[in-house]
Design a protein around this motif. Sequence first.
Motif, mmCIF file in Angstrom:
data_model
loop_
_atom_site.group_PDB
_atom_site.id
_atom_site.type_symbol
_atom_site.label_atom_id
_atom_site.label_comp_id
_atom_site.label_asym_id
_atom_site.label_seq_id
_atom_site.Cartn_x
_atom_site.Cartn_y
_atom_site.Cartn_z
ATOM 1 N N ARG A 193 3.850 6.621 -7.528
ATOM 2 C CA ARG A 193 4.039 5.318 -8.167
ATOM 3 C C ARG A 193 5.010 4.447 -7.378
ATOM 4 N NH1 ARG A 193 8.258 5.582 -12.580
ATOM 5 N NH2 ARG A 193 9.640 7.285 -12.006
ATOM 6 N N PHE A 194 5.872 5.056 -6.584
ATOM 7 C CA PHE A 194 6.835 4.265 -5.810
ATOM 8 C C PHE A 194 6.166 3.504 -4.662
ATOM 9 C CE2 PHE A 194 9.548 7.290 -8.009
ATOM 10 C CZ PHE A 194 10.594 6.473 -8.430
ATOM 11 N N PRO A 195 5.449 4.165 -3.751
ATOM 12 C CA PRO A 195 4.798 3.377 -2.694
ATOM 13 C C PRO A 195 3.747 2.412 -3.226
ATOM 14 C CG PRO A 195 4.089 5.686 -2.610
ATOM 15 C CD PRO A 195 5.253 5.614 -3.541
ATOM 16 N N ARG A 196 3.115 2.733 -4.355
ATOM 17 C CA ARG A 196 2.141 1.801 -4.937
ATOM 18 C C ARG A 196 2.807 0.490 -5.332
ATOM 19 N NH1 ARG A 196 -2.785 3.473 -6.842
ATOM 20 N NH2 ARG A 196 -2.714 2.001 -8.566
ATOM 21 N N ASN A 197 4.078 0.563 -5.672
ATOM 22 C CA ASN A 197 4.815 -0.637 -6.070
ATOM 23 C C ASN A 197 5.746 -1.135 -4.961
ATOM 24 O OD1 ASN A 197 4.304 -1.221 -9.132
ATOM 25 N ND2 ASN A 197 4.456 1.008 -8.981
ATOM 26 N N TRP A 198 5.525 -0.661 -3.742
ATOM 27 C CA TRP A 198 6.286 -1.087 -2.571
ATOM 28 C C TRP A 198 7.775 -0.799 -2.745
ATOM 29 C CZ3 TRP A 198 4.209 -5.840 0.460
ATOM 30 C CH2 TRP A 198 2.815 -5.759 0.543
ATOM 31 N N LEU A 199 8.074 0.324 -3.359
ATOM 32 C CA LEU A 199 9.460 0.708 -3.603
ATOM 33 C C LEU A 199 9.787 1.975 -2.823
ATOM 34 C CD1 LEU A 199 9.596 0.198 -7.482
ATOM 35 C CD2 LEU A 199 10.529 -1.328 -5.731
ATOM 36 N N ILE A 235 -0.320 4.874 0.134
ATOM 37 C CA ILE A 235 0.192 4.443 1.435
ATOM 38 C C ILE A 235 -0.498 3.158 1.878
ATOM 39 C CG2 ILE A 235 0.369 5.064 3.876
ATOM 40 C CD1 ILE A 235 0.498 7.993 2.999
ATOM 41 N N ALA A 236 -1.795 3.059 1.574
ATOM 42 C CA ALA A 236 -2.583 1.908 2.022
ATOM 43 C C ALA A 236 -2.298 0.645 1.227
ATOM 44 C CB ALA A 236 -4.077 2.243 1.951
ATOM 45 N N PHE A 237 -1.394 0.699 0.238
ATOM 46 C CA PHE A 237 -0.964 -0.543 -0.400
ATOM 47 C C PHE A 237 -0.224 -1.421 0.603
ATOM 48 C CE2 PHE A 237 -2.599 0.705 -4.259
ATOM 49 C CZ PHE A 237 -2.229 -0.124 -5.304
ATOM 50 N N ARG A 238 0.304 -0.817 1.659
ATOM 51 C CA ARG A 238 0.830 -1.546 2.806
ATOM 52 C C ARG A 238 -0.158 -1.366 3.964
ATOM 53 N NH1 ARG A 238 6.291 -2.971 2.678
ATOM 54 N NH2 ARG A 238 7.497 -2.157 0.939
ATOM 55 N N GLU A 278 -2.259 10.535 -12.840
ATOM 56 C CA GLU A 278 -3.336 10.516 -11.850
ATOM 57 C C GLU A 278 -3.786 9.096 -11.517
ATOM 58 O OE1 GLU A 278 -5.942 14.426 -11.489
ATOM 59 O OE2 GLU A 278 -6.309 13.357 -13.362
ATOM 60 N N ARG A 279 -3.420 8.141 -12.351
ATOM 61 C CA ARG A 279 -3.742 6.750 -12.042
ATOM 62 C C ARG A 279 -3.158 6.326 -10.687
ATOM 63 N NH1 ARG A 279 -0.112 3.066 -12.668
ATOM 64 N NH2 ARG A 279 -1.644 1.534 -13.314
ATOM 65 N N ASN A 280 -2.119 7.032 -10.238
ATOM 66 C CA ASN A 280 -1.510 6.700 -8.952
ATOM 67 C C ASN A 280 -2.390 7.099 -7.768
ATOM 68 O OD1 ASN A 280 0.844 5.633 -10.140
ATOM 69 N ND2 ASN A 280 1.681 7.687 -10.383
ATOM 70 N N ARG A 281 -3.511 7.741 -8.044
ATOM 71 C CA ARG A 281 -4.477 8.049 -6.992
ATOM 72 C C ARG A 281 -5.480 6.915 -6.797
ATOM 73 N NH1 ARG A 281 -6.741 14.133 -7.133
ATOM 74 N NH2 ARG A 281 -7.609 13.259 -5.209
ATOM 75 N N LEU A 282 -5.494 5.942 -7.692
ATOM 76 C CA LEU A 282 -6.451 4.848 -7.607
ATOM 77 C C LEU A 282 -6.126 3.937 -6.431
ATOM 78 C CD1 LEU A 282 -6.586 3.952 -11.398
ATOM 79 C CD2 LEU A 282 -8.351 5.153 -10.097
ATOM 80 N N ARG A 283 -7.162 3.362 -5.833
ATOM 81 C CA ARG A 283 -6.961 2.499 -4.675
ATOM 82 C C ARG A 283 -6.389 1.140 -5.076
ATOM 83 N NH1 ARG A 283 -8.512 1.418 0.795
ATOM 84 N NH2 ARG A 283 -6.925 -0.092 1.313
#
Length: 428
Positions: free
Chosen positions: A34-40, A95-98, A326-331
């Motif tokens: 959840r952290f990299p998904r939110n750029w944290l 990771i690909a959120f960036r 598991e929602r943190n696996r979503l693209r």
Amino acid sequence: MIGFEASAVTQIFAGLIAAGLYAAAYLSFVRLMRFPRNWLPLSQWEVLTTGLLAVLAVAWVSLSPDGPDLINFTSLAISTGFIIAVFFIIAAPAIAFRPANGLVEVLARHAEHAGLWLLGPVLVAGWHVPNSKLLAMLVAAMAIELSWFLRQHWARRRLHPLNLSDCSVLEIQANGDLKAFRRRHGIRELVLSEGAVSWRGCGKNTPPCPFNLYVNRLGLNTAPCCREHMRDISHYVAACLRDMGAVHWLEGGSLLGAVRENGTLLDWEDDIDISVLLDGDMTWDRLASGLVERGARDGYHVDLFPNNGFVSVSFDAPKPWPFKWERNRLRGEIRVDIAVYRPAISHGEAVLERRSYKGDMPATEQGGYGVPQEIVLPTSTITFEGEKISCPNKPKEYLRVLYGDFEEVEYTYLDAVAAETRRQADLP
């Protein structure tokens, strides 16, 4: 016979422990994403916890007290390599959120089923390595990956027509060949039939469209389904904050759309930005508990990051444990990012300060980032997606603090090639 039965029971029990340790490490890891998904930045405590659980799983399947050696190095190598591989696959969408390299992009694009690519190596390892604990861990991991794939694959989607702007941008980015473009980038949502162009849209109980590929990497417009959901969730969160008596305002790209695009989302928007002032009766705990309670009641997932002064409210419905994280696996993710501000004095000026940077917002003496209080308070209102919503008192001055000349269109998060093509498409 009794000895054989006792040995079998022991092996089953040991296998269950191995499977349980892997499942615990897996759940801890997907929560960490959840952290990299939110750029944290990653939480060091959660990294340590996840690493410890993974080490325990590897150690358990590698110990062989009945053999000539205390450690089975073959099992150690296989279990370590397997966990690294499957966790890398799981992490790829976050990771690909960036901007990410080609391998990460490929794994993220196939996030629904990429974990099943390890089935072949798992079968080979299970056949050649006589270790029941290792086999149990591998079976548990593959069962999790299969369950994940089936739950994503069976989600039903509704067709949405694409408007002229959507189609125009799509045609230009595809260089006129929509079928080849769809195939090359794996755009399963794009439906081409008898000259019609439609979008197989996301919904409340489906995986969201993969924003970071379609919008930020390929330079397409935000899908119509996602625009619809962004409108709904922005109005919902604003209504919640009003009910709670929280001073709040439209922020960032959302405010930019409201001002520059006459009250609408930016064509390539990928989230909603709202800020909240913590002052007086509105504390972090009250804000967090109020949003969590309302989200659970109304079917929105709320994620809290107290150390970062940040709340994420997502369109997808909260899932029960153990599927919650598991929602943190979503693209992709349709969400409202809520940043909290606090009153402060910086360089002799009254400012509203936040912990995370935003645009070109200047740094404060305390190490945060701030805007002059006078351009925010008292808040005003602006039309956004058909409804009035709170905004800074001087929205244009606020945008100048963030972006300078905000009237000039900049494709901040787009791939360089897609941005240049997009720039040509948007010329009047």
